[in-house]
Design an enzyme around this catalytic site. Structure first.
Site, PDB file in Angstrom:
ATOM      1  N   GLY A  36     -42.458   6.577   3.632  1.00 55.81           N
ATOM      2  CA  GLY A  36     -42.799   7.868   4.227  1.00 55.81           C
ATOM      3  C   GLY A  36     -41.839   8.986   3.897  1.00 55.81           C
ATOM      4  O   GLY A  36     -41.861  10.033   4.546  1.00 55.81           O
ATOM      5  N   LYS A  37     -41.017   8.813   2.871  1.00 58.38           N
ATOM      6  CA  LYS A  37     -39.993   9.814   2.532  1.00 58.38           C
ATOM      7  C   LYS A  37     -40.612  11.165   2.173  1.00 58.38           C
ATOM      8  O   LYS A  37     -40.252  12.200   2.733  1.00 58.38           O
ATOM      9  CB  LYS A  37     -39.132   9.299   1.363  1.00 58.38           C
ATOM     10  CG  LYS A  37     -38.354   8.035   1.642  1.00 58.38           C
ATOM     11  CD  LYS A  37     -37.520   7.611   0.461  1.00 58.38           C
ATOM     12  CE  LYS A  37     -38.334   7.381  -0.780  1.00 58.38           C
ATOM     13  NZ  LYS A  37     -39.344   6.306  -0.631  1.00 58.38           N
ATOM     14  N   SER A  76     -33.767   5.931  -4.354  1.00 56.62           N
ATOM     15  CA  SER A  76     -32.308   5.789  -4.555  1.00 56.62           C
ATOM     16  C   SER A  76     -31.817   4.415  -4.057  1.00 56.62           C
ATOM     17  O   SER A  76     -31.116   4.333  -3.054  1.00 56.62           O
ATOM     18  CB  SER A  76     -31.544   6.928  -3.882  1.00 56.62           C
ATOM     19  OG  SER A  76     -31.948   7.142  -2.554  1.00 56.62           O
TER      20      SER A  76
END
Length: 636
Positions: free
Chosen positions: A477-478, A546
């Protein structure tokens, strides 16, 4: 010339004259390893003069039967105990070449010595007792040989005389052990039925086993291929010490692989300093300075001086600039654990690799393998005599190689307290070589001071600049939360902007793929851009998987106090159910390689400033938590 234990100088002279192959002999206790080796020496005429007669007379004096194993077991304590308790190395010869035979103990208590022996070997002979068949230790030894990179293996099924030289007994053992070795990716070069005591199929073919048409043990050994010479591999020169003589500063050590010439440009890792070789120093120092060598190679202990007085210390690795080792602070490893206490996740150990030492933390225990049946389990401990597939993280950068690339610099040991507790081999699978990320190539550069101070920007904007670094698995959900937060903040008067993973790859990072190194470079660039935006007074929101802790720490260092790590947390199952881009399905079928969470690692944050668990929060609830954190942290 007869062979036996000889000095290192004599060994070097002999090795230069004839081919040399190092063979380790392994097997379960009492399966007949030492008997086989003793018989090999006798039947090929490789014993020192009088050795056989001396052992026979000793047995007569003691009133004990002669054993071929006594030719190998040189120590009084070993003969009294009836077991081999240490590795022993003796020179051995056939018409084709010379060998160093490393006889390694077979029972659990002395596995450490077995590993030491195997780590030095180019090939192996694994002994199995025909009367007992394949044992737990037989499987364990096969796995250890595979773990340590020994790929040429001959299996000697011994004591065939005790089973009446029956072909069906041999065939059953051969099939069972070949199946086991195949399951771990090992193909034994030969499986030979032998009787070490009677000399069957040792150096001469056995008339009692005419059904067998393969080579003898000696024939199998002579068929093994010599490994690629160390001098043909990339230069690896670990610095053991630095000495000052008259006006010379000499870097001393042993060349592990490759060649070194006067005038070569060397890189020292992990410091990344470079200089050229001014001279090569040897001991004893030649009386004529013109007699100093201009070229040296693997196996030689030497010193060098440089044309530039660099600060170089013990533990650094010298290489040519064109083919340096990997530079990283995290790597995968397969290790065999021998410690009194189990290896545990989160525990810190001292690691020795080459001449260097470093404190490493067990970041992850991915699998623990039972070498008997190859079953694996997920646990937070690796017990004594178990094999663990782990991730280790150092507190500083390390210079190393993958074991498949260079076995000399791809092995390590772990120290627990004062004891060697385990050893293993290095893999960089899924992790990046970070050398390019930490090496600054530009020279003569100076930071420019801006005309608008930070506090003035904050007063005009009404808030501080900063980086909200969203990290998490694909599907957590970033991006969804980043864009909603951007809209909500903008409506509240914030100067804000989202850097999203896919959008960045359309432009700034369009030239990068998805290898570990390219992923790391992608994040490095984003981290630097986000840091610049934050200094301009913007509240920058990044939405990137990341996956590597080291990359996020690099981004934190770039932004300094402006950096705030936000872990958008969702378990793998939840992310796969969402799969908004259909990526997990493609990764499961192998269509996408190196996919985070499936075929590439994700290192979850340990110290994130904020955790948003989207498995349990709705989008509105998650957004409310984010807004509350921003208002509290950034509003002036």
């Amino acid at each position: 010339m007869n062979a036996g234990p000889i000095s290192a100088t004599a060994a070097a002279t002999r090795a230069a004259a004839r081919q040399l192959l190092r063979i380790v002999i392994v097997g379960h206790v009492d399966h007949g390893k030492s008997t086989l080796v003793g018989r090999l020496f006798h039947d090929t005429g490789s014993l020192p003069d009088g050795k056989f007669e001396a052992i026979r007379k000793m047995c007569e004096r003691r009133g004990m039967p002669f054993e071929w194993a006594f030719l190998m077991d040189a120590m009084q304590a070993e003969r009294d105990q009836g077991i081999t308790i240490d590795t022993a190395q003796i020179w051995f010869k056939t018409e084709k070449r010379d060998y160093t035979i490393i006889d390694a103990p077979g029972h659990k208590e002395f596995l450490k010595n077995m590993i030491t022996g195997a780590a030095q070997s180019d090939a192996a002979v694994l002994v199995i007792d025909a009367t007992e068949g394949v044992q737990e230790q037989s499987r364990r030894h096969g796995y250890l040989l595979h773990l340590l990179g020994v790929r040429q293996i001959a299996v000697a099924v011994n004591k065939m005389d005790a089973v009446g030289y029956r072909e069906d007994v041999f065939t059953k053992i051969e099939a069972e052990y070949r199946d086991y070795l195949a399951s771990i990716g090992v193909t034994p070069t030969f499986v030979v039925p032998v009787s070490a005591r009677e000399g069957d199929n040792i150096a001469t073919r056995s008339q009692a086993m005419e059904w067998y048409d393969g080579p003898t043990v000696v024939g199998a050994l002579d068929s093994f291929q010599l490994p690629a010479t160390s001098v043909d591999r990339p230069l690896r020169f670990p610095i053991q010490d630095v000495y000052k003589f008259d006006d010379r500063r000499i870097l001393a050590g042993r060349i592990e692989s490759g060649r070194l010439h006067v005038g070569d440009e060397l890189m020292f890792s992990p410091s990344n300093n470079t200089a050229r070789v001014k001279s090569i120093e040897v001991w004893p120092e030649p009386s004529d300075s013109d007699a100093r060598p201009n070229t040296v190679g693997a196996g030689q202990c030497i010193g060098i001086t440089l044309d530039d007085q660099l600060f170089v210390e013990r533990g650094e690795m010298a290489s040519h600039t064109t083919n340096p080792p990997v530079e990283t602070e995290v790597f995968r490893a397969k290790l065999f654990w021998l410690g009194r206490k189990p290896l545990e996740k989160g525990k810190i150990y001292k690691m020795k690799i080459g001449t260097g030492e470093a404190q490493v933390t067990v970041q992850e225990i991915e699998h623990v393998l039972d070498t008997t049946d190859l079953s694996s389990s997920t646990t937070s401990k690796v017990e004594r005599n178990q094999v663990g597939e782990v991730v280790l993280r150092s507190r500083r950068m390390l210079a190393l190689d993958e074991h498949t690339r260079n076995g000399r610099t791809g092995r390590f040991v772990l120290i627990d307290g004062y004891d060697i507790a385990g050893g293993g081999i290095i893999s960089m699978e899924g992790y990046a070589d970070q050398r390019q990320l930490v090496t600054q190539r530009a020279k003569n550069i100076t930071r420019v001071q801006h005309g608008v101070p930070t506090d003035e920007r904050e007063r005009q904007n009404g808030h501080k600049g900063g980086v909200l670094w969203f990290t998490g698995l694909s599907g957590a959900g970033k991006s969804t939360l980043a864009t909603k937060l951007e809209r909500a903040l903008f409506d509240r008067g914030y100067q804000t902007y989202v850097l999203d993973g896919d959008n960045i790859r359309f432009g700034l990072n369009a030239n990068l793929g998805f290898s570990p190194e390219e992923r790391a470079e992608n994040i490095r660039r984003v981290g630097e851009v986000a840091a610049l935006f934050s200094r301009a007074g913007l509240l920058t929101i990044t939405a990137f998987i990341s996956p590597y802790q080291s990359d996020r720490e690099r981004a934190r260092k770039a932004a300094g106090e402006h950096f705030h790590e936000v872990y958008i947390k969702a378990d793998l199952g939840t992310c796969e159910e969402r799969d908004p881009k259909g990526l997990y399905a493609k990764a499961r079928t192998g269509e996408i390689k190196d996919f985070t969470g499936i075929s590439a690692p994700y290192e979850a944050p340990d110290t994130a400033e904020l955790i948003i668990d989207t498995s349990n929060l709705s989008i509105d609830q998650a957004l409310e938590e984010l807004l509350g954190y921003v208002e509290k942290t950034f509003r002036s």
